[in-house]
Design an enzyme around this catalytic site. Sequence first.
Site, PDB file in Angstrom:
ATOM      1  N   LYS A 184     -36.670 -15.168  14.183  1.00  0.00           N
ATOM      2  CA  LYS A 184     -36.253 -16.147  13.685  1.00  0.00           C
ATOM      3  C   LYS A 184     -37.307 -17.475  13.373  1.00  0.00           C
ATOM      4  O   LYS A 184     -36.734 -18.270  12.613  1.00  0.00           O
ATOM      5  CB  LYS A 184     -35.926 -17.621  14.826  1.00  0.00           C
ATOM      6  CG  LYS A 184     -33.799 -16.148  16.150  1.00  0.00           C
ATOM      7  CD  LYS A 184     -34.370 -16.752  17.353  1.00  0.00           C
ATOM      8  CE  LYS A 184     -33.971 -16.277  17.880  1.00  0.00           C
ATOM      9  NZ  LYS A 184     -35.246 -16.017  18.893  1.00  0.00           N
ATOM     10  N   LYS A 195     -42.989  -8.298  12.925  1.00  0.00           N
ATOM     11  CA  LYS A 195     -41.394  -8.471  13.576  1.00  0.00           C
ATOM     12  C   LYS A 195     -40.322  -9.109  13.193  1.00  0.00           C
ATOM     13  O   LYS A 195     -40.929 -10.278  12.721  1.00  0.00           O
ATOM     14  CB  LYS A 195     -41.907  -8.047  15.264  1.00  0.00           C
ATOM     15  CG  LYS A 195     -40.386  -8.253  16.194  1.00  0.00           C
ATOM     16  CD  LYS A 195     -41.098  -8.940  17.462  1.00  0.00           C
ATOM     17  CE  LYS A 195     -40.700 -10.059  17.627  1.00  0.00           C
ATOM     18  NZ  LYS A 195     -40.298 -10.537  18.863  1.00  0.00           N
ATOM     19  N   LYS A 215     -49.024 -15.773  19.432  1.00  0.00           N
ATOM     20  CA  LYS A 215     -47.802 -16.984  19.111  1.00  0.00           C
ATOM     21  C   LYS A 215     -49.035 -18.674  19.115  1.00  0.00           C
ATOM     22  O   LYS A 215     -48.745 -19.850  18.053  1.00  0.00           O
ATOM     23  CB  LYS A 215     -46.458 -17.392  19.935  1.00  0.00           C
ATOM     24  CG  LYS A 215     -45.382 -17.042  19.596  1.00  0.00           C
ATOM     25  CD  LYS A 215     -44.552 -17.684  20.164  1.00  0.00           C
ATOM     26  CE  LYS A 215     -43.058 -16.484  19.658  1.00  0.00           C
ATOM     27  NZ  LYS A 215     -41.777 -16.758  20.302  1.00  0.00           N
TER      28      LYS A 215
HETATM   29  N1  AQP Z   1     -37.233  -7.460  15.752  1.00  0.00           N
HETATM   30  C1  AQP Z   1     -36.852  -7.229  16.534  1.00  0.00           C
HETATM   31  N2  AQP Z   1     -36.587  -6.625  17.029  1.00  0.00           N
HETATM   32  C2  AQP Z   1     -36.089  -5.739  18.616  1.00  0.00           C
HETATM   33  N3  AQP Z   1     -35.348  -6.634  19.366  1.00  0.00           N
HETATM   34  C3  AQP Z   1     -35.669  -7.994  18.968  1.00  0.00           C
HETATM   35  N4  AQP Z   1     -35.715  -8.951  19.537  1.00  0.00           N
HETATM   36  C4  AQP Z   1     -36.077  -9.678  18.824  1.00  0.00           C
HETATM   37  N5  AQP Z   1     -36.921  -9.901  18.146  1.00  0.00           N
HETATM   38  C5  AQP Z   1     -36.663  -8.284  17.453  1.00  0.00           C
HETATM   39  C6  AQP Z   1     -36.016  -9.173  21.165  1.00  0.00           C
HETATM   40  O1  AQP Z   1     -34.255 -10.267  21.415  1.00  0.00           O
HETATM   41  C7  AQP Z   1     -34.149 -10.932  22.095  1.00  0.00           C
HETATM   42  C8  AQP Z   1     -34.236 -12.654  22.181  1.00  0.00           C
HETATM   43  O2  AQP Z   1     -36.215 -12.700  22.159  1.00  0.00           O
HETATM   44  P1  AQP Z   1     -35.934 -14.097  22.135  1.00  0.00           P
HETATM   45  O3  AQP Z   1     -35.707 -15.510  21.416  1.00  0.00           O
HETATM   46  O4  AQP Z   1     -36.093 -14.401  23.046  1.00  0.00           O
HETATM   47  O5  AQP Z   1     -37.478 -13.334  21.704  1.00  0.00           O
HETATM   48  P2  AQP Z   1     -38.436 -13.001  20.461  1.00  0.00           P
HETATM   49  O6  AQP Z   1     -38.553 -11.745  20.740  1.00  0.00           O
HETATM   50  O7  AQP Z   1     -39.256 -14.241  20.578  1.00  0.00           O
HETATM   51  O8  AQP Z   1     -37.498 -13.521  19.677  1.00  0.00           O
HETATM   52  P3  AQP Z   1     -37.590 -13.658  18.336  1.00  0.00           P
HETATM   53  O9  AQP Z   1     -36.557 -13.586  17.239  1.00  0.00           O
HETATM   54  O10 AQP Z   1     -39.241 -13.360  17.192  1.00  0.00           O
HETATM   55  O11 AQP Z   1     -37.625 -15.651  18.497  1.00  0.00           O
HETATM   56  P4  AQP Z   1     -39.085 -16.258  17.998  1.00  0.00           P
HETATM   57  O12 AQP Z   1     -39.178 -16.498  15.916  1.00  0.00           O
HETATM   58  O13 AQP Z   1     -38.250 -17.949  18.158  1.00  0.00           O
HETATM   59  O14 AQP Z   1     -40.218 -16.444  18.340  1.00  0.00           O
HETATM   60  C9  AQP Z   1     -35.478 -10.220  23.281  1.00  0.00           C
HETATM   61  O15 AQP Z   1     -35.111  -9.020  23.996  1.00  0.00           O
HETATM   62  C10 AQP Z   1     -36.415  -9.701  22.013  1.00  0.00           C
HETATM   63  O16 AQP Z   1     -37.393  -8.397  22.320  1.00  0.00           O
END
Ligand code: AQP
Length: 334
Positions: A194, A191, A111
């Site tokens: 969001k 991955k 990040k």
């Molecule tokens: N691609 C994924 N596959 C499996 N699990 C996922 N998680 C996120 N993306 C995947 C799981 O969703 C939960 C919530 O995630 P988060 O909001 O805490 O943050 P993150 O992992 O950083 O999710 P994003 O979608 O990638 O958000 P951004 O883009 O804002 O950083 C967690 O349990 C995560 O493991």
Amino acid sequence: MPRVFSGIQPSGELHIGNYLGAVRNWIDLQDKHECLISIVDYHSITQDFDPSELTTKTMDMAISLLAAGIDPEKCTLFVQSHVPEHTELSWILTTVTPLGELERMTQFKDKSRRQESIPAGLLNYPILQAADILLYRADLVPVGEDQVQHLELVREIARKWNARYKADFFPEPKAMVGTAKRIVGLDGETKMSKSLGNTIGIVDEPERIWEQLKPAKTDPARVTRNDPGDPEKCNLYTLHHYFSNEATVNNVADQCRNAGWGCLDCKKVLAQGISSHLEPVRERGAELRADPGRVAEILRDGAKAAGRLARETMSEVREHMGVMRAARSQGSHT
Ligand code: AQP
């Protein structure tokens, strides 16, 4: 009953990666565990965000979680910033967290590459996460694979705090990773995230699902319609396993290997599978959206319940650390 804590950032729409990797496990756990699920808005401000959208995104995330099946009768759903003890404990935990551990976190490295100037909050993100979990002295944390490294650090922070204050107070929480460890985004590489826009949202309308799927990457060997492909090299084939029945999954694999279908044909079947699978979620989402007062009430009750537990923990934490108690005002009965 074992206590479960997990969180999700309101940094964009709840997508099928979050759903398959984490949220559906939360839904399964809520029957036999004491579950706390938090919309972690103070985590989401460690990345670029628009303040004029934060409240809406927080509300949208609550609606999507409830629509997906989080049941406020069985589970405490609340917004992180509504329970100020999260940030208080986070500060305390910074004093026992080794800097080197924070710097080697993969998510921090990824990040921080995406940001021109790196805020200290991005480095300290796992400490706030440790506070989220330890505040409720949770036993289990159901997460996607990307969070396992952070969970290891949370365990270390719990050990260090316990050792420093000679207290056997914080349990070492265990990560629970389901079968969908890491759902890859529609770009076929990174991955599903969001903040990367490579997603399918769980309350997306069928037209939107199709719009997103149409340009999605498939097996690179399929340059023209007649090139045979290898389904194992296609991310969309993986998604078929979650949203299509077994016969369709087998047919998709045959049609890909024999170039019987083009990738667009395969995508149309997947779009239908995802749309019909998520239809009840979309419907519940629309009902909740029409009743924002009900959603606000659920979050308020959740914050009240979480706040009670959080205050109990903080009172014991301060006691162990020898922090001076504030004098009660005269006539106070609390
Ligand atoms: N691609 C994924 N596959 C499996 N699990 C996922 N998680 C996120 N993306 C995947 C799981 O969703 C939960 C919530 O995630 P988060 O909001 O805490 O943050 P993150 O992992 O950083 O999710 P994003 O979608 O990638 O958000 P951004 O883009 O804002 O950083 C967690 O349990 C995560 O493991």
